[in-house]
Design an enzyme around this catalytic site. Structure first.
Site, short mmCIF file in Angstrom:
data_model
loop_
_atom_site.label_atom_id
_atom_site.label_comp_id
_atom_site.label_asym_id
_atom_site.label_seq_id
_atom_site.Cartn_x
_atom_site.Cartn_y
_atom_site.Cartn_z
N GLU A 19 -2.63 -3.84 -3.75
CA GLU A 19 -1.64 -4.09 -2.60
C GLU A 19 -2.00 -3.14 -1.21
O GLU A 19 -2.74 -1.82 -1.29
CB GLU A 19 -0.49 -3.56 -3.00
CG GLU A 19 0.11 -4.49 -4.21
CD GLU A 19 -0.55 -3.97 -5.41
OE1 GLU A 19 -1.18 -3.02 -5.53
OE2 GLU A 19 -0.22 -4.45 -6.43
N SER A 20 -1.56 -3.52 -0.16
CA SER A 20 -1.82 -2.52 1.18
C SER A 20 -3.44 -2.26 1.39
O SER A 20 -3.44 -1.27 1.93
CB SER A 20 -1.01 -1.41 1.00
OG SER A 20 0.35 -1.91 0.51
N ARG A 21 -4.15 -3.00 0.81
CA ARG A 21 -5.60 -2.56 1.15
C ARG A 21 -6.01 -1.12 0.42
O ARG A 21 -6.87 -0.67 0.89
CB ARG A 21 -6.11 -2.59 2.71
CG ARG A 21 -5.81 -3.83 3.62
CD ARG A 21 -6.62 -4.94 3.05
NE ARG A 21 -6.28 -6.20 3.75
CZ ARG A 21 -5.68 -7.11 3.33
NH1 ARG A 21 -4.82 -7.10 2.24
NH2 ARG A 21 -5.52 -8.35 4.13
N LEU A 22 -5.17 -0.79 -0.62
CA LEU A 22 -5.47 0.36 -1.28
C LEU A 22 -6.36 0.03 -2.58
O LEU A 22 -6.05 0.11 -3.83
CB LEU A 22 -4.34 1.14 -1.49
CG LEU A 22 -3.48 1.60 -0.46
CD1 LEU A 22 -2.22 2.43 -0.75
CD2 LEU A 22 -4.11 2.56 0.63
#
Ligand SMILES: Cc1cc2nc3c(=O)[nH]c(=O)nc-3n(C[C@H](O)[C@H](O)[C@H](O)COP(=O)(O)O)c2cc1C
Length: 217
Positions: free
Chosen positions: A194-197
């Site tokens: 998620e969230s490019r993490l």
């Protein structure tokens, strides 16, 4: 480019949230970890899960990439088969360092491997060649892979000629065709989050051991 396509390229977004990866759960041996991810990719219905991008670099540092198929994992690395005289074969003659990349869309995963290629033995290559369908064997003989040909007819005529020549006969593996094993020195497992993490777990072979580290996404 059509405006709709242009718009799509700029706005398309994907959500990565189906899996996660951590240092605590990965296998100590990256080939075992790879084995398990490959298995999951097939289980998920990806019939081409063994297809990967092979990038080679020639003597002038010019890289080139193409798709090939993984055929074995039991020789301490990643085994694939090709024409030794092809573009990639010429590159690997001069520079044994290659990089390969698997992308499993449905699982939001990629695996990146770097290392040195070595030739699979002639015996192993012949055993695999003999297991291929006859048409594939004849095609390996007929095609001067990566060379310019004047027309498709040239290829098809050569194929038909070889069909006649080897009718009811065993087709021997040509000397220009066989396997390579990529022996890895670095393998990175990437899991979309998620969230490019994203999770990135890297294995590097140091002092005869696989060291496991995490990379920033
Ligand atoms: C799905 C897929 C699988 C392929 N598998 C192989 C393979 O296992 N071996 C091979 O030599 N070429 C394979 N090819 C063809 C290569 O991508 C490439 O066109 C060919 O090997 C010539 O590459 P080169 O001119 O860079 O040497 C495959 C292509 C695709 C799209």
């Amino acid at each position: 480019m059509k405006p709709e396509l242009n718009h799509k390229l700029k706005t398309i977004r994907h959500d990565y949230s189906i899996n996660q990866l951590s240092e605590d759960i990965v296998e100590k041996d990256p080939l075992k970890q790879f084995d398990s991810w490959l298995h999951e990719a097939f289980e998920k219905g990806d019939e081409m899960a063994n297809a990967f991008i092979l990038s080679t670099v020639n003597e002038f540092s010019i890289p080139s990439s193409r798709v090939v198929l993984l055929r074995d994992l039991s020789h301490g690395g990643f085994t694939f088969f090709t024409n030794y005289s092809s573009h990639k074969g010429q590159d690997m003659k001069k520079n044994k360092t290659v990089s390969i990349l698997f992308f499993w869309k449905e699982l939001q995963r990629q695996v990146r491997v770097e290392g040195l290629v070595q030739f699979l033995s002639e015996t192993e290559s012949s055993i695999y060649f003999q297991s291929r369908p006859r048409e594939s064997q004849l095609a390996a003989l007929a095609s001067k892979q990566s060379k310019i040909i004047s027309s498709r007819n040239v290829l098809e005529n050569e194929f038909l000629k070889l069909c006649d020549l080897y009718k009811d006969k065993n087709i021997p593996k040509p000397s220009h065709w066989g396997g390579y094993v990529l022996v890895p020195s670095k393998i990175e497992f990437w899991q979309g989050r998620e969230s490019r993490l994203h999770d990135r777990i890297q294995y590097t072979f140091e002092n005869n051991l696989w060291k496991i580290t995490r990379l920033a996404p």
